[in-house]
Design an enzyme around this catalytic site. Sequence first.
Site, short mmCIF file in Angstrom:
data_model
loop_
_atom_site.label_atom_id
_atom_site.label_comp_id
_atom_site.label_asym_id
_atom_site.label_seq_id
_atom_site.Cartn_x
_atom_site.Cartn_y
_atom_site.Cartn_z
N ARG A 102 33.30 35.36 125.12
CA ARG A 102 32.98 35.93 123.80
C ARG A 102 33.73 37.12 123.73
O ARG A 102 34.05 37.93 124.81
CB ARG A 102 31.38 36.27 123.74
CG ARG A 102 30.92 37.04 122.28
CD ARG A 102 30.75 35.97 121.39
NE ARG A 102 30.15 36.24 120.35
CZ ARG A 102 30.18 35.64 118.96
NH1 ARG A 102 31.08 34.65 118.93
NH2 ARG A 102 29.47 36.01 118.08
N THR A 380 33.62 27.27 113.11
CA THR A 380 33.57 27.37 114.55
C THR A 380 34.23 25.86 115.06
O THR A 380 34.15 24.94 114.19
CB THR A 380 32.17 27.57 115.19
OG1 THR A 380 31.94 28.86 114.79
CG2 THR A 380 31.93 27.55 116.52
N THR A 398 34.98 29.76 118.81
CA THR A 398 35.35 30.16 117.43
C THR A 398 36.23 31.32 117.10
O THR A 398 36.61 32.09 118.02
CB THR A 398 33.84 30.63 117.06
OG1 THR A 398 33.86 31.16 115.61
CG2 THR A 398 33.37 31.80 117.67
N ASN A 400 35.10 32.86 114.31
CA ASN A 400 34.16 33.11 113.42
C ASN A 400 34.23 32.52 112.06
O ASN A 400 33.92 31.34 111.83
CB ASN A 400 33.89 34.76 113.20
CG ASN A 400 32.56 35.03 112.63
OD1 ASN A 400 31.61 34.23 112.54
ND2 ASN A 400 32.52 36.20 112.16
N ASP A 422 29.67 39.41 113.30
CA ASP A 422 28.68 38.81 114.05
C ASP A 422 27.62 39.97 114.58
O ASP A 422 26.50 39.53 115.00
CB ASP A 422 28.82 38.03 115.02
CG ASP A 422 28.94 36.39 114.45
OD1 ASP A 422 28.48 36.34 113.41
OD2 ASP A 422 29.51 35.46 115.27
N SER A 451 25.76 35.80 119.06
CA SER A 451 26.28 34.39 118.28
C SER A 451 25.24 33.61 118.31
O SER A 451 24.07 33.58 118.86
CB SER A 451 27.06 33.83 119.51
OG SER A 451 27.60 32.75 119.18
N SER A 452 25.53 32.61 117.51
CA SER A 452 24.61 31.38 117.41
C SER A 452 25.05 30.12 118.18
O SER A 452 24.44 28.96 118.25
CB SER A 452 24.13 30.92 116.11
OG SER A 452 23.95 32.12 115.33
N GLY A 472 29.04 25.96 112.71
CA GLY A 472 27.98 25.92 111.50
C GLY A 472 27.26 27.30 111.51
O GLY A 472 26.48 27.50 110.93
N GLY A 473 27.84 28.35 112.31
CA GLY A 473 27.27 29.67 111.96
C GLY A 473 25.77 29.71 112.40
O GLY A 473 25.36 28.86 113.48
N1 GLY Z 1 30.85 33.19 115.08
C1 GLY Z 1 29.61 32.11 114.84
C2 GLY Z 1 28.82 32.45 116.04
O1 GLY Z 1 29.20 32.93 117.12
O2 GLY Z 1 27.61 32.01 115.79
#
Ligand code: GLY
Length: 571
Positions: A102, A380, A398, A400, A422, A451-452, A472-473
């Site tokens: 990340r 992503t 990603t 983002n 984020d 993050s998700s 998909g965020g």
């Molecule tokens: N940028 C989307 C995530 O990391 O969840």
Amino acid sequence: MKQLPYLLLVFISFLACKERSTPEPAVPVKGTIAQNAMVVSAREEASKIGIEILKKGGNAFDAMVATEMALAVAYPYAGNLGGGGFMVYRTQYGEIGALDYREKAPLAAHRDMYLDSAGNYLSEQSKVGGLAVGVPGTVAGIFAVHQKLGTLPMEELLRPVIELAREGYVVTEKQQGRFEQYAAVFEKVNEEASLYTLSQKAGDTIKNEALAATLERIAMKGRSEFYQGETAKKLVAFLQSKNGIITMEDLDAYEAQWREPVIFAYKDLNVISMSPPSSGGVCLAQIMKMVEPYPLREYGPNSTKSIQVIAEAERRAYADRSYYLGDPDFVQIPIDTLISETYSNARMDTFSFDAATPSTEVNYGNLEMAEAAMTESMETTHYSIVDAFGNAIAVTTTLNGAYGSKLYAKELGFFLNNEMDDFSAKPGEPNMFGLIGGEANAIAPQKRMLSSMTPTLIEKEGEFWMSVGTPGGSTIITSVLQTILNVYEHDMTMQEAVNAPRFHHQWLPDIVMFEPDSFSEETLDSLSQKGYSIDVNNAPVIGKVDAILRLPDGSLEGGADRRGDDTAVGY
Ligand code: GLY
């Protein structure tokens, strides 16, 4: 003879009536089947390059390096050198682990960097341009994977990718639409024309010589080329000319981190998913634990009762996400408690099938601003790989937003992330996904933003069973969840589970989003009557899931999402 058309009509009517009265049993829709190995990704070129590496004897980790970089070439929307990601793995020997590559906040970042002197959140600055960029982790990620688990030389893995960049990739219809949408934005943000400000039509070939040269230098000189070498110097000079704050010291200090994944049981499945700084694994565990006591199989897929149970579990998990989760190197996260059965059962105590639980009763938040933020783009990309040795990986990576910060380092051939969005730039206010963040995810130098992303592997009876993930965020977690449940609870094939319509709830805004034209009016009406706010207009696509399922005979089924250009390739 005159009677023939009439007889034909009668015969056709007879067939039609017969079809109506005794419907044929539905034939299962199966994805690509392979006996040995498979790669499923957002682009055919990337899946093919990954499979070629596997065919020549490389393992899933070698294929990861090549696939990740091929996506950076052919899928600049989200594939990247200027972003970051997460990988979850299970080796042929059953060892499991996770890699966090990340992005990080630069050393000069600070808690209030997106607030003006009156404390107002300047939300554009965390989304577009130099200040939005986090220190990229992807190149460190591929080198960490290669060093620990790869087998073929890096130059051999990057060779087909460099060739792809040099010889070009063919623009798809979907890509054309995206390039048209963003070309003017690229020109405005970068204040110059570039490869991606040109008109790119479906069928055109895009050659990226600058990216080929960057990859060639990395192949020759190694990881240090990106973090200390010529590429690093060019990148820092570019970012600083665009109001960025990333320095050579930031790049030099960047390290990918091996993490313990989140591991939990759902009935007889053993689920292995990404740990913080992604919220993916913890939230997935929480939701699955909360829904586990309910007979979803009996309720049926996407029935009112199934949607209620899942949406209510999602509501509660996302409320916890907002409060408890952040970078584990900076905050203490009570993961064991959050994913425990006792806590999950207690969390669902307030749920009733009679009426929705208002999110204001689950926790607090700024509803109006969250609703406004939900309409932003959510990008992503995810890929899954299983090799012939039995190694399996799930990787989500990603920039983002779509094309990240929209900053394109022309000399280097790649886009830069806008991952700083984020973070909770102002705790209590929503980011571009409408997610409300808390103190745990406040900005600090060298911290990773929450993050998700939810790259996930699943074991059944002690063997690898599924690799799954999606872009998909904020909708990533719920898309992964529904795909798993579709196969496990509702006996769908991998491809059917990926194709199935999806819905999403994330606590705030207090809305259940549905993919349009996919859910019956009856179901939506009955949910409305129970107090759910329904949105069928603002989520044309929820997730683009790519997945691999091991079938009972040992073969592999790929599920490549019809919502994108995603492709499964196997042998
Ligand atoms: N940028 C989307 C995530 O990391 O969840």
